[in-house]
Design a protein around this motif. Structure first.
Motif, PDB file in Angstrom:
ATOM      1  N   GLY A  46      -3.074   5.757   0.927  1.00  0.00           N
ATOM      2  CA  GLY A  46      -2.244   6.235   1.845  1.00  0.00           C
ATOM      3  C   GLY A  46      -1.039   7.053   1.743  1.00  0.00           C
ATOM      4  N   GLU A  47      -0.474   6.807   0.435  1.00  0.00           N
ATOM      5  CA  GLU A  47       0.620   7.853   0.035  1.00  0.00           C
ATOM      6  C   GLU A  47      -0.115   9.063  -0.101  1.00  0.00           C
ATOM      7  OE1 GLU A  47       4.240   8.773  -3.174  1.00  0.00           O
ATOM      8  OE2 GLU A  47       3.440   6.802  -2.603  1.00  0.00           O
ATOM      9  N   ALA A  48      -1.260   9.200  -0.782  1.00  0.00           N
ATOM     10  CA  ALA A  48      -1.836  10.528  -1.190  1.00  0.00           C
ATOM     11  C   ALA A  48      -2.104  11.249   0.218  1.00  0.00           C
ATOM     12  CB  ALA A  48      -3.213   9.894  -1.731  1.00  0.00           C
ATOM     13  N   ALA A  49      -2.718  10.512   1.390  1.00  0.00           N
ATOM     14  CA  ALA A  49      -2.651  11.165   2.506  1.00  0.00           C
ATOM     15  C   ALA A  49      -1.598  11.860   3.127  1.00  0.00           C
ATOM     16  CB  ALA A  49      -3.414  10.093   3.499  1.00  0.00           C
ATOM     17  N   LEU A  50      -0.479  11.069   2.987  1.00  0.00           N
ATOM     18  CA  LEU A  50       0.747  11.816   3.247  1.00  0.00           C
ATOM     19  C   LEU A  50       1.206  12.829   2.597  1.00  0.00           C
ATOM     20  CD1 LEU A  50       2.983   8.674   4.354  1.00  0.00           C
ATOM     21  CD2 LEU A  50       1.876  10.189   6.021  1.00  0.00           C
ATOM     22  N   ARG A  51       1.131  12.947   1.211  1.00  0.00           N
ATOM     23  CA  ARG A  51       1.360  13.762   0.466  1.00  0.00           C
ATOM     24  C   ARG A  51       0.431  14.949   0.730  1.00  0.00           C
ATOM     25  NH1 ARG A  51       6.250  13.054  -2.593  1.00  0.00           N
ATOM     26  NH2 ARG A  51       6.250  11.003  -3.218  1.00  0.00           N
ATOM     27  N   ALA A  52      -0.712  15.098   1.182  1.00  0.00           N
ATOM     28  CA  ALA A  52      -1.444  15.946   1.544  1.00  0.00           C
ATOM     29  C   ALA A  52      -1.486  16.756   2.809  1.00  0.00           C
ATOM     30  CB  ALA A  52      -3.072  15.707   1.144  1.00  0.00           C
ATOM     31  N   GLY A  53      -0.394  16.105   3.774  1.00  0.00           N
ATOM     32  CA  GLY A  53       0.000  16.850   4.914  1.00  0.00           C
ATOM     33  C   GLY A  53      -0.378  15.961   6.235  1.00  0.00           C
ATOM     34  N   ALA A  54      -1.011  14.854   5.933  1.00  0.00           N
ATOM     35  CA  ALA A  54      -1.289  14.063   7.251  1.00  0.00           C
ATOM     36  C   ALA A  54      -0.116  13.771   7.849  1.00  0.00           C
ATOM     37  CB  ALA A  54      -2.046  12.865   6.923  1.00  0.00           C
ATOM     38  N   GLY A  55       0.008  13.623   9.199  1.00  0.00           N
ATOM     39  CA  GLY A  55       1.157  13.103   9.928  1.00  0.00           C
ATOM     40  C   GLY A  55       1.321  11.579  10.169  1.00  0.00           C
ATOM     41  N   LYS A  56       0.218  10.751  10.240  1.00  0.00           N
ATOM     42  CA  LYS A  56       0.239   9.622  10.295  1.00  0.00           C
ATOM     43  C   LYS A  56      -0.550   8.753   9.701  1.00  0.00           C
ATOM     44  CE  LYS A  56       1.018   6.749  14.813  1.00  0.00           C
ATOM     45  NZ  LYS A  56       0.812   7.110  16.253  1.00  0.00           N
ATOM     46  N   VAL A  57      -0.348   7.682   8.996  1.00  0.00           N
ATOM     47  CA  VAL A  57      -1.234   6.805   8.183  1.00  0.00           C
ATOM     48  C   VAL A  57      -1.065   5.564   8.466  1.00  0.00           C
ATOM     49  CG1 VAL A  57      -1.937   5.949   6.077  1.00  0.00           C
ATOM     50  CG2 VAL A  57      -0.913   8.445   6.030  1.00  0.00           C
ATOM     51  N   GLN A  58      -2.347   4.886   8.654  1.00  0.00           N
ATOM     52  CA  GLN A  58      -2.336   3.545   9.275  1.00  0.00           C
ATOM     53  C   GLN A  58      -3.138   2.793   7.955  1.00  0.00           C
ATOM     54  OE1 GLN A  58      -3.202   3.695  13.608  1.00  0.00           O
ATOM     55  NE2 GLN A  58      -3.888   5.368  12.601  1.00  0.00           N
ATOM     56  N   LEU A  59      -2.983   1.683   7.643  1.00  0.00           N
ATOM     57  CA  LEU A  59      -3.736   0.948   6.619  1.00  0.00           C
ATOM     58  C   LEU A  59      -4.072  -0.628   7.219  1.00  0.00           C
ATOM     59  CD1 LEU A  59      -0.924   1.144   3.784  1.00  0.00           C
ATOM     60  CD2 LEU A  59      -2.847   2.867   4.211  1.00  0.00           C
ATOM     61  N   ALA A  60      -5.566  -0.932   7.073  1.00  0.00           N
ATOM     62  CA  ALA A  60      -6.090  -1.877   7.369  1.00  0.00           C
ATOM     63  C   ALA A  60      -6.689  -2.714   6.177  1.00  0.00           C
ATOM     64  CB  ALA A  60      -7.071  -1.780   8.402  1.00  0.00           C
ATOM     65  N   THR A  61      -6.196  -4.011   5.895  1.00  0.00           N
ATOM     66  CA  THR A  61      -6.539  -4.813   4.711  1.00  0.00           C
ATOM     67  C   THR A  61      -6.608  -6.146   5.195  1.00  0.00           C
ATOM     68  OG1 THR A  61      -6.119  -4.918   2.509  1.00  0.00           O
ATOM     69  CG2 THR A  61      -4.168  -4.797   3.903  1.00  0.00           C
ATOM     70  N   VAL A  62      -6.764  -6.943   3.941  1.00  0.00           N
ATOM     71  CA  VAL A  62      -6.900  -8.556   4.158  1.00  0.00           C
ATOM     72  C   VAL A  62      -5.454  -8.926   4.521  1.00  0.00           C
ATOM     73  CG1 VAL A  62      -8.773  -8.799   2.735  1.00  0.00           C
ATOM     74  CG2 VAL A  62      -6.324  -8.709   1.572  1.00  0.00           C
ATOM     75  N   GLU A  63      -5.707  -9.826   5.379  1.00  0.00           N
ATOM     76  CA  GLU A  63      -4.296 -10.350   6.198  1.00  0.00           C
ATOM     77  C   GLU A  63      -3.279 -10.721   5.504  1.00  0.00           C
ATOM     78  OE1 GLU A  63      -3.079 -13.162  10.024  1.00  0.00           O
ATOM     79  OE2 GLU A  63      -5.098 -13.209   9.205  1.00  0.00           O
ATOM     80  N   PRO A  74       6.873   1.829   3.766  1.00  0.00           N
ATOM     81  CA  PRO A  74       7.148   1.772   5.089  1.00  0.00           C
ATOM     82  C   PRO A  74       6.917   2.866   6.006  1.00  0.00           C
ATOM     83  CG  PRO A  74       8.893   2.430   3.559  1.00  0.00           C
ATOM     84  CD  PRO A  74       7.669   2.173   2.823  1.00  0.00           C
ATOM     85  N   GLU A  75       6.424   3.810   5.393  1.00  0.00           N
ATOM     86  CA  GLU A  75       5.769   5.066   6.424  1.00  0.00           C
ATOM     87  C   GLU A  75       4.601   4.928   7.147  1.00  0.00           C
ATOM     88  OE1 GLU A  75       7.713   6.781   2.613  1.00  0.00           O
ATOM     89  OE2 GLU A  75       6.352   5.150   3.327  1.00  0.00           O
ATOM     90  N   ALA A  76       3.813   3.716   6.682  1.00  0.00           N
ATOM     91  CA  ALA A  76       2.662   3.493   7.448  1.00  0.00           C
ATOM     92  C   ALA A  76       2.708   1.990   8.333  1.00  0.00           C
ATOM     93  CB  ALA A  76       1.544   3.301   6.297  1.00  0.00           C
ATOM     94  N   ALA A  77       1.709   2.165   9.285  1.00  0.00           N
ATOM     95  CA  ALA A  77       1.508   1.017  10.055  1.00  0.00           C
ATOM     96  C   ALA A  77       0.291   0.247   9.201  1.00  0.00           C
ATOM     97  CB  ALA A  77       0.944   1.329  11.322  1.00  0.00           C
ATOM     98  N   VAL A  78       0.412  -1.224   9.479  1.00  0.00           N
ATOM     99  CA  VAL A  78      -0.444  -1.890   8.626  1.00  0.00           C
ATOM    100  C   VAL A  78      -1.186  -2.877   9.476  1.00  0.00           C
ATOM    101  CG1 VAL A  78      -0.674  -3.738   6.603  1.00  0.00           C
ATOM    102  CG2 VAL A  78       1.159  -1.638   6.497  1.00  0.00           C
ATOM    103  N   PHE A  79      -2.346  -3.044   9.499  1.00  0.00           N
ATOM    104  CA  PHE A  79      -3.322  -3.925  10.368  1.00  0.00           C
ATOM    105  C   PHE A  79      -3.968  -5.022   9.593  1.00  0.00           C
ATOM    106  CE2 PHE A  79      -3.707   0.357  12.770  1.00  0.00           C
ATOM    107  CZ  PHE A  79      -2.377   0.089  13.444  1.00  0.00           C
ATOM    108  N   PRO A  80      -3.898  -6.192   9.831  1.00  0.00           N
ATOM    109  CA  PRO A  80      -4.408  -7.137   9.126  1.00  0.00           C
ATOM    110  C   PRO A  80      -6.062  -7.390   9.685  1.00  0.00           C
ATOM    111  CG  PRO A  80      -3.463  -8.085  11.059  1.00  0.00           C
ATOM    112  CD  PRO A  80      -3.171  -6.924  11.062  1.00  0.00           C
ATOM    113  N   LEU A  81      -7.008  -7.577   8.470  1.00  0.00           N
ATOM    114  CA  LEU A  81      -8.161  -7.824   8.725  1.00  0.00           C
ATOM    115  C   LEU A  81      -8.725  -9.149   7.920  1.00  0.00           C
ATOM    116  CD1 LEU A  81      -9.813  -4.200   7.653  1.00  0.00           C
ATOM    117  CD2 LEU A  81      -9.445  -5.289  10.052  1.00  0.00           C
TER     118      LEU A  81
END
Length: 292
Positions: A46-63, A74-81
């Motif tokens: 996720g940080e690599a995506a922001l460092r490469a210029g993405a405007g918004k990062v969302q992370l989905a991982t084990v709850e 804190p820059e990313a939204a996090v969703f439970p799976l």
């Protein structure tokens, strides 16, 4: 083969945001993967995506790890799976992940997923409904399931990047390990044609193949890049560049170059071995700026 060098980059520039852009138009990346054993992998991607210029990062991982992951990034939204008994993503994660895809321009699937994850079920859900505005990076454990989904990946009309290392390439193509040693360029070209995708074969030198295009060769950023988390960062860079509107070939090639050059600079300033995957991250914006 064609060298992946400054001349190629100059002929294939990245799209640049307009002055009045916002974070959604700069690109929305969804990263899905991780496990209770490797909860920090998505933080690197996720940080690599922001460092490469993405405007918004969302992370989905084990709850069970979402709160900790959200606190460290804190820059990313996090969703439970949903997780399975092994602490990996389970079968039930696939339909939930598919529901998040309308909110992103690129999906990076696989970082931090282990062999006990329900990779085939999750990948099948993620690629079930091709959308013109969605690009995909299939990485790590998700690659093990990709070999059985040739036609479903081809249905995405080239908007897929596959990122195997040699062992994953053997599994992806169902081939003998000797093909990696004797003619890797022919193998990576065959994989690109089979899946209708951009395929990069990671190693001491990295090859990038795209259907109907010459194979690109990057000589490598040095042995220091052969470290935990390095591949997660490469996947995040590529996902960001796709979300910004780069073609799959351009995103993969620039991602390989940025990742490799960051490794090369760290080898000069820190040492050829011993730097961490996360040490690559701060170098990415400067490399992007100086190579424009």
């Amino acid at each position: 083969m064609t060298p992946l060098d400054s001349a190629w980059l100059a002929e294939n520039p990245l799209p640049q945001p307009e002055g009045d852009t916002d974070k959604n138009r700069r690109g929305r990346v969804l990263v899905a993967g991780g496990s209770e054993t490797v909860p920090g992998a998505l933080r690197l991607t996720g940080e690599a995506a922001l460092r490469a210029g993405a405007g918004k990062v969302q992370l989905a991982t084990v709850e069970r790890v979402t709160l900790a992951l959200g606190m460290t990034m804190p820059e990313a939204a996090v969703f439970p799976l949903a997780a399975n008994a092994s602490g990996e993503l389970g079968d039930a994660a696939g339909p939930v992940l598919a529901g998040y895809l309308e909110r992103c321009d690129s999906l990076v699937l696989g970082p931090g997923m282990g062999p006990d994850a329900a990779a085939e079920a999750i990948l099948a859900c993620a690629i079930a409904e091709p959308r013109a505005g969605l690009s995909l990076v299939v990485d790590a454990a998700a690659l093990g399931a990709a070999g059985n989904m040739t036609e479903r990946l081809r249905a995405h009309e080239g908007r897929v990047v596959l990122t195997p290392h040699p062992g994953e390439m053997v599994q992806l193509m169902g081939c003998d390990e000797s093909r990696i040693k004797h003619d890797p360029a022919a193998l990576v070209r065959e994989a690109a044609d089979r899946f209708g995708a951009t395929v990069l074969l990671k190693g001491a030198q990295t090859l990038v193949a795209c259907p109907e295009q010459p194979v690109l060769r990057y000589p490598g950023g040095g042995p220091g890049l052969a470290t935990g988390g390095s591949g997660d960062i490469l996947a995040g860079i590529i996902g960001a560049l796709l979300s910004r509107g780069a073609s799959p070939q351009t995103a993969a090639a620039w991602g390989v170059w940025l990742h490799g050059e960051a490794g090369r600079r760290l080898a000069e300033t820190v040492g050829p071995l011993g730097f961490l995957g996360r040490d690559l991250l701060p170098l990415i914006p400067r490399l992007l700026a100086t190579s424009r």
